[in-house]
Scaffold this active site. Structure first.
Site, mmCIF file in Angstrom:
data_model
loop_
_atom_site.group_PDB
_atom_site.id
_atom_site.type_symbol
_atom_site.label_atom_id
_atom_site.label_comp_id
_atom_site.label_asym_id
_atom_site.label_seq_id
_atom_site.Cartn_x
_atom_site.Cartn_y
_atom_site.Cartn_z
ATOM 1 N N SER A 84 -0.789 -3.380 -13.953
ATOM 2 C CA SER A 84 -0.096 -4.479 -13.285
ATOM 3 C C SER A 84 0.297 -5.547 -14.295
ATOM 4 O O SER A 84 -0.561 -6.151 -14.950
ATOM 5 C CB SER A 84 -1.008 -5.099 -12.223
ATOM 6 O OG SER A 84 -0.452 -6.332 -11.805
ATOM 7 N N HIS B 181 3.241 -1.546 -12.303
ATOM 8 C CA HIS B 181 3.016 -2.255 -11.040
ATOM 9 C C HIS B 181 3.511 -3.699 -11.162
ATOM 10 O O HIS B 181 3.082 -4.444 -12.049
ATOM 11 C CB HIS B 181 1.520 -2.216 -10.709
ATOM 12 C CG HIS B 181 1.180 -2.709 -9.346
ATOM 13 N ND1 HIS B 181 1.333 -1.936 -8.204
ATOM 14 C CD2 HIS B 181 0.696 -3.904 -8.923
ATOM 15 C CE1 HIS B 181 0.946 -2.628 -7.154
ATOM 16 N NE2 HIS B 181 0.555 -3.834 -7.553
ATOM 17 N N ASP C 87 3.900 -7.258 -9.171
ATOM 18 C CA ASP C 87 3.403 -8.022 -8.030
ATOM 19 C C ASP C 87 4.337 -9.174 -7.691
ATOM 20 O O ASP C 87 4.392 -10.173 -8.411
ATOM 21 C CB ASP C 87 2.008 -8.570 -8.348
ATOM 22 C CG ASP C 87 0.951 -7.481 -8.308
ATOM 23 O OD1 ASP C 87 0.902 -6.755 -7.301
ATOM 24 O OD2 ASP C 87 0.185 -7.351 -9.281
ATOM 25 N N MET D 109 5.064 -12.252 -5.402
ATOM 26 C CA MET D 109 4.359 -13.188 -4.516
ATOM 27 C C MET D 109 5.274 -14.371 -4.209
ATOM 28 O O MET D 109 5.994 -14.836 -5.095
ATOM 29 C CB MET D 109 3.092 -13.700 -5.204
ATOM 30 C CG MET D 109 2.167 -12.596 -5.668
ATOM 31 S SD MET D 109 0.652 -13.291 -6.335
ATOM 32 C CE MET D 109 -0.130 -11.811 -6.990
ATOM 33 N N HIS E 10 5.318 -4.201 -5.509
ATOM 34 C CA HIS E 10 4.408 -4.540 -4.411
ATOM 35 C C HIS E 10 4.783 -5.916 -3.879
ATOM 36 O O HIS E 10 4.571 -6.916 -4.567
ATOM 37 C CB HIS E 10 2.962 -4.503 -4.980
ATOM 38 C CG HIS E 10 1.927 -5.029 -4.055
ATOM 39 N ND1 HIS E 10 0.662 -5.378 -4.495
ATOM 40 C CD2 HIS E 10 1.936 -5.276 -2.719
ATOM 41 C CE1 HIS E 10 -0.051 -5.807 -3.459
ATOM 42 N NE2 HIS E 10 0.691 -5.764 -2.387
ATOM 43 N N MET F 149 4.241 -9.020 -1.819
ATOM 44 C CA MET F 149 3.281 -9.849 -1.072
ATOM 45 C C MET F 149 4.047 -11.062 -0.599
ATOM 46 O O MET F 149 3.892 -12.177 -1.119
ATOM 47 C CB MET F 149 2.110 -10.255 -1.995
ATOM 48 C CG MET F 149 1.127 -9.129 -2.232
ATOM 49 S SD MET F 149 0.142 -9.399 -3.710
ATOM 50 C CE MET F 149 1.265 -8.765 -4.944
ATOM 51 N N MET G 75 -5.418 -2.683 -0.450
ATOM 52 C CA MET G 75 -5.844 -3.810 -1.292
ATOM 53 C C MET G 75 -7.367 -3.845 -1.330
ATOM 54 O O MET G 75 -8.024 -3.816 -0.289
ATOM 55 C CB MET G 75 -5.324 -5.140 -0.719
ATOM 56 C CG MET G 75 -3.832 -5.381 -0.880
ATOM 57 S SD MET G 75 -3.225 -5.160 -2.554
ATOM 58 C CE MET G 75 -4.182 -6.392 -3.453
ATOM 59 N N ASP H 39 -5.619 -1.227 -5.265
ATOM 60 C CA ASP H 39 -5.165 -2.355 -6.083
ATOM 61 C C ASP H 39 -6.137 -3.526 -5.971
ATOM 62 O O ASP H 39 -6.333 -4.065 -4.886
ATOM 63 C CB ASP H 39 -3.770 -2.757 -5.559
ATOM 64 C CG ASP H 39 -3.138 -3.910 -6.319
ATOM 65 O OD1 ASP H 39 -3.719 -4.382 -7.305
ATOM 66 O OD2 ASP H 39 -2.041 -4.333 -5.897
HETATM 67 C C1 DX5 Z 1 -3.451 -8.908 -6.548
HETATM 68 C C2 DX5 Z 1 -2.373 -7.997 -7.079
HETATM 69 C C3 DX5 Z 1 -2.864 -6.996 -8.056
HETATM 70 C C4 DX5 Z 1 -3.433 -7.576 -9.311
HETATM 71 C C5 DX5 Z 1 -4.628 -6.768 -9.677
HETATM 72 O O1 DX5 Z 1 -2.925 -9.753 -5.593
HETATM 73 O O2 DX5 Z 1 -1.744 -7.287 -6.021
HETATM 74 O O3 DX5 Z 1 -1.890 -6.020 -8.366
HETATM 75 O O4 DX5 Z 1 -2.538 -7.599 -10.382
HETATM 76 O O5 DX5 Z 1 -5.273 -7.400 -10.706
HETATM 77 P P1 DX5 Z 1 -6.683 -6.961 -11.229
HETATM 78 O O6 DX5 Z 1 -6.566 -5.514 -11.670
HETATM 79 O O7 DX5 Z 1 -6.935 -7.896 -12.341
HETATM 80 O O8 DX5 Z 1 -7.660 -7.078 -10.084
HETATM 81 ZN ZN ZN Z 2 -0.411 -5.410 -6.503
#
Ligand code: DX5
Ligand code: ZN
Length: 220
Positions: free
Chosen positions: A8, A33, A35, A37, A66, A68, A137, A176
């Site tokens: 990620s 990956h 993320d 947000m 992904h 969010m 998650m 994840d």
């Molecule tokens: C969390 C994200 C993850 C995050 C995981 O909200 O969706 O993808 O990057 O990070 P680690 O591996 O550090 O838990």
């Molecule tokens: Zn993620």
């Protein structure tokens, strides 16, 4: 079933993203990956379609996007056009799940649905035929570097059982949050296929070595 390592980039150095991408490629990562947000569905804000587009033009690896974000259905197209190869949205944020999954597939990307730690896998039983993957998650989404929530183990087992019972051998299970060398083996045994790792890769002295060690576990 082919297992994939998905580092990620949330934990990467954003000032050196191009170099980080090349490192991931050379180290043998499978997908990247990303993320997304929105500061609304989760209490953090990252990036959107413009950065995905730039990553796409710089990366040879497929992008695993992904979302969010609230109301993901309104912006699926933007992420597909920006170059998402895998696109998932949160079950809790969407209304017409089946329509959204089919839309993503129709546009040629792999479609995934994401469940927060507190959302039961039983809710998506009837959606499984429309999914290429389900992302469970294992932390509350929003931040990297959190601890794996142990109750997620039973959700993974249950989903793997549902996959078996419904004959959906091609359905992939992605996990994840809080993944690292200490728990990959256990997740692999439970039937996980796509392993997301942020801080456990980028927070180590030699991320390429870490990726190598992770690949040895998940590709057995
Ligand atoms: C969390 C994200 C993850 C995050 C995981 O909200 O969706 O993808 O990057 O990070 P680690 O591996 O550090 O838990
Ligand atoms: Zn993620």
């Amino acid at each position: 079933m082919k297992n994939l390592l998905a580092p990620s980039i949330l934990s990467a150095d954003f000032l050196r993203l191009g170099e980080e991408l090349r490192m991931l490629e050379q180290a043998g990562a499978d997908i990247v990956h990303c993320d997304v947000m929105d500061g609304h569905f989760v209490p953090n804000l990252t990036f959107g379609p413009p950065l995905i587009r730039q990553l796409k033009s710089a990366a040879s690896l497929p992008l695993d996007v992904h979302l969010m974000i609230s109301n993901p259905e309104a912006v699926l197209d933007q992420y597909l056009q920006a170059g998402a190869d895998w696109l998932s949205f949160q079950y809790e944020a969407a209304v017409h799940h089946q329509r959204a999954l089919n839309y993503i597939r129709k546009k040629g990307a792999k479609a995934g649905i994401v469940l927060n730690p507190g959302t039961s896998v039983d809710l998506i039983r009837d959606l499984l035929p429309d999914c290429d993957y389900v992302l469970l998650m294992s932390v509350n989404p929003g931040f990297g570097g959190q601890e794996y929530i142990p109750q997620v183990d039973s959700k993974i087992r249950r989903l793997a059982q549902m996959r078996k019972e419904s004959g959906l051998q091609n359905l992939l299970i992605e996990v994840d949050g809080g993944l690292g060398l200490q728990n990959l083996e256990r997740l692999w045994e439970m039937g996980v296929n796509i392993f997301v790792a942020g801080s456990a890769v980028f927070g180590t002295a030699n991320p390429a070595d870490t990726i190598n060690s992770m690949l040895k576990i998940i590709k057995k």
